[in-house]
Design an enzyme around this catalytic site. Structure first.
Site, mmCIF file in Angstrom:
data_model
loop_
_atom_site.group_PDB
_atom_site.id
_atom_site.type_symbol
_atom_site.label_atom_id
_atom_site.label_comp_id
_atom_site.label_asym_id
_atom_site.label_seq_id
_atom_site.Cartn_x
_atom_site.Cartn_y
_atom_site.Cartn_z
ATOM 1 N N LYS A 157 0.859 -1.194 0.000
ATOM 2 C CA LYS A 157 0.000 0.000 0.000
ATOM 3 C C LYS A 157 0.884 1.228 0.000
ATOM 4 C CE LYS A 157 -4.409 1.106 0.265
ATOM 5 N NZ LYS A 157 -5.602 0.326 -0.117
ATOM 6 N N ASP B 186 -7.244 4.394 -4.328
ATOM 7 C CA ASP B 186 -7.811 4.264 -2.979
ATOM 8 C C ASP B 186 -8.413 5.641 -2.668
ATOM 9 O OD1 ASP B 186 -7.810 2.265 -0.558
ATOM 10 O OD2 ASP B 186 -7.340 4.195 0.338
#
Ligand code: NDP
Ligand code: 2IT
Length: 444
Positions: free
Chosen positions: A126, A166
């Site tokens: 991430k 995201d």
């Protein structure tokens, strides 16, 4: 002290200053006791829990960019490559002022198990930045994205690490990031997912997280002799996940009555007008309060409060820790049947336990929101074979993956004597595949 408790204490002591990361680790570890205890010696010898809680590497860098007044602004960029035992690192980039290393580590840790549950060969990672796209011009967003990629490109690649969207990172940002990657490397490869359809993106990726969530909810209800038709649904958020969760919920016969953003929430007793929400959020990049301007019969409230509305199904789709213990009590009091997470870790551990103890069907995000990354995996496949699949083909694959995830987590929970505990089922099933791969590949 057991091996599991021992490692948890070590991680808690070492990363006491990373609350979101510790919350994600605690939630996973609480479920793993039956698995670890069965084979404690092997796991301890292999240092599996120490290895799985320490990222392979974490990259942090300065992101300087020039704003519209000509001033240089500086943000912090991150990429945490958590675990690549089962495939290249894969996971989104979050652009939000609240981003810090703890947030990116919690998301990367969750991603490892989520990606494992999809059944596709993807490791977990991430990244992101504390940059806030809100209120910035397109040129400023482009300047930021180009600067961010000018550092990030060194660490990513189609077979190495594949970022995606995201919070705060949508089609516009992915386009600017991809353009800069290509300029620097000269490579036209599937290094990012969520790309535009004209340059290698996959049909259904935009809708995938929200649609996938509802495919899973549908399967869950079916398994309990019920269905979505006629159900009242609460949704929080008004971003990518929330909008397409609402769309599929409506298509399956549900009545969505709430949506929200970080300033407030709307309640529309007649059912949310999704075309209006899309116009406000996707076209105007406006605030959810504008819904009431167009539809005065709806209610708008400042602050939070979505979970106080009576409903059958609740789908938190905004951000972490947005469904707290008092919200769980309200939902139970009002007879909610199912809570399934569209966001990552939106429900606190305390609220999750309360819901489970009160008979609510609860599915954690790492299972229920896996449709987004699964479709990213399908985008990678299409890029590798230089083909594009039809909407129907991708949608059918997504549906199959979400149905498979539900069956897999239900079976894993039952196997360990915890039938109906989908938190345990998701953690155990996600963990087992990764750990088998780690053991097979030796110490690293
Ligand atoms: P978007 O940026 O498209 O939308 C986020 C929404 O949540 C907005 O309505 C935003 O409101 C709200 N929100 C964000 N931060 C906060 C906050 N701190 N407090 C209150 N509201 C907030 O993001 P996505 O829809 O893509 O992501 C939503 C969630 O789903 C995140 O947890 C993400 O990690 C998760 N997720 C996303 C996937 C994807 O494919 N995009 C896949 C799987 C999970 P505002 O505009 O006011 O900030
Ligand atoms: O949290 C997530 O799974 C995402 N933001 C999607 C990641 C991806 O690589 O598509």
């Amino acid at each position: 002290m057991s091996y599991l408790q021992n490692v948890l204490s070590q991680v808690e002591a070492k990363y006491s200053y990373q609350p979101e990361f510790l919350q994600a680790v605690r939630e996973v570890f609480e479920s793993l006791a039956p698995v670890i205890n069965k084979n404690e010696k092997l796991y301890e010898q292999e240092a599996i829990l120490e290895r799985i809680t320490e990222p392979d590497r974490q990259i942090q860098f300065r992101v300087p960019w020039v704003d519209d007044t000509g001033k240089i602004r500086v943000n912090t960029g991150y990429r945490v490559q958590f675990n690549n035992a089962i495939g290249p690192y894969k996971g989104g980039l979050r652009l939000h002022p609240s981003v810090n290393l703890s947030v990116i580590k919690f998301l990367g840790f969750e991603q490892v198990f989520k990606n494992s549950l999809t059944g596709l060969p993807m490791g977990g990672g991430k990244g992101g930045s504390d940059f806030d796209p809100k209120g910035k011009s397109d040129r400023e967003v482009m300047a930021f994205c180009q600067s961010f990629m000018t550092e990030l490109y060194k660490y990513i690649g189609a077979d190495e690490d594949v970022p995606a969207g995201d919070i705060g990172t949508g089609a516009r940002e992915i386009g600017y990031l991809y353009g800069q990657y290509k300029r620097i490397t000269g490579l036209y490869e599937g290094v990012l997912t969520g790309k535009g359809l004209s340059y290698g993106g996959s049909l259904v990726r935009t809708q995938a997280t929200g649609y996938g969530l509802l495919y899973l909810v549908n399967e869950l209800l079916k398994d309990h002799g019920d269905g979505l038709d006629g159900k009242t649904v609460l949704i929080s958020g008004a971003g990518n996940v929330a909008i397409y969760a609402a769309e599929k919920a409506q298509q399956l016969g549900g009545k969505v009555v709430t949506m929200s953003d970080s300033t407030g929430w709307i309640y529309d007793k007649d059912g949310i007008d999704l075309a209006l929400v899309k116009e406000i959020k996707e076209v105007r990049r406006g605030r959810i309060s504008e819904y009431k301007d167009a539809k005065p019969s709806a209610d708008y409230h400042e602050g939070r409060g979505v979970w106080s509305v009576p409903a059958d199904i609740a789908l938190p789709c905004a951000t972490q820790n947005e469904l707290l213990i008092d919200d769980a009590k309200d939902l139970v009091k009002n007879g909610v049947k199912a809570v399934c997470e569209g966001a990552n870790m939106p429900t606190t551990i305390e609220a999750t336990k309360y819901l489970q103890e009160n008979g609510v069907l609860f599915v954690p995000g790492k299972a229920s929101n896996a449709g987004g990354v699964a479709t990213s995996g399908l985008e990678m496949s299409q890029n590798s074979e230089r083909l594009s699949w039809s909407f129907e083909e991708v949608d059918a694959k997504l549906k199959g993956i979400m149905t498979g995830i539900y069956q897999n987590i239900a079976a894993a929970a039952a196997e360990y004597g915890m039938a109906g505990n989908y938190v345990a089922g998701a953690n155990i099933a996600g963990f087992s595949k990764v750990v088998n791969a780690m053991i097979a590949q030796g110490a690293y």
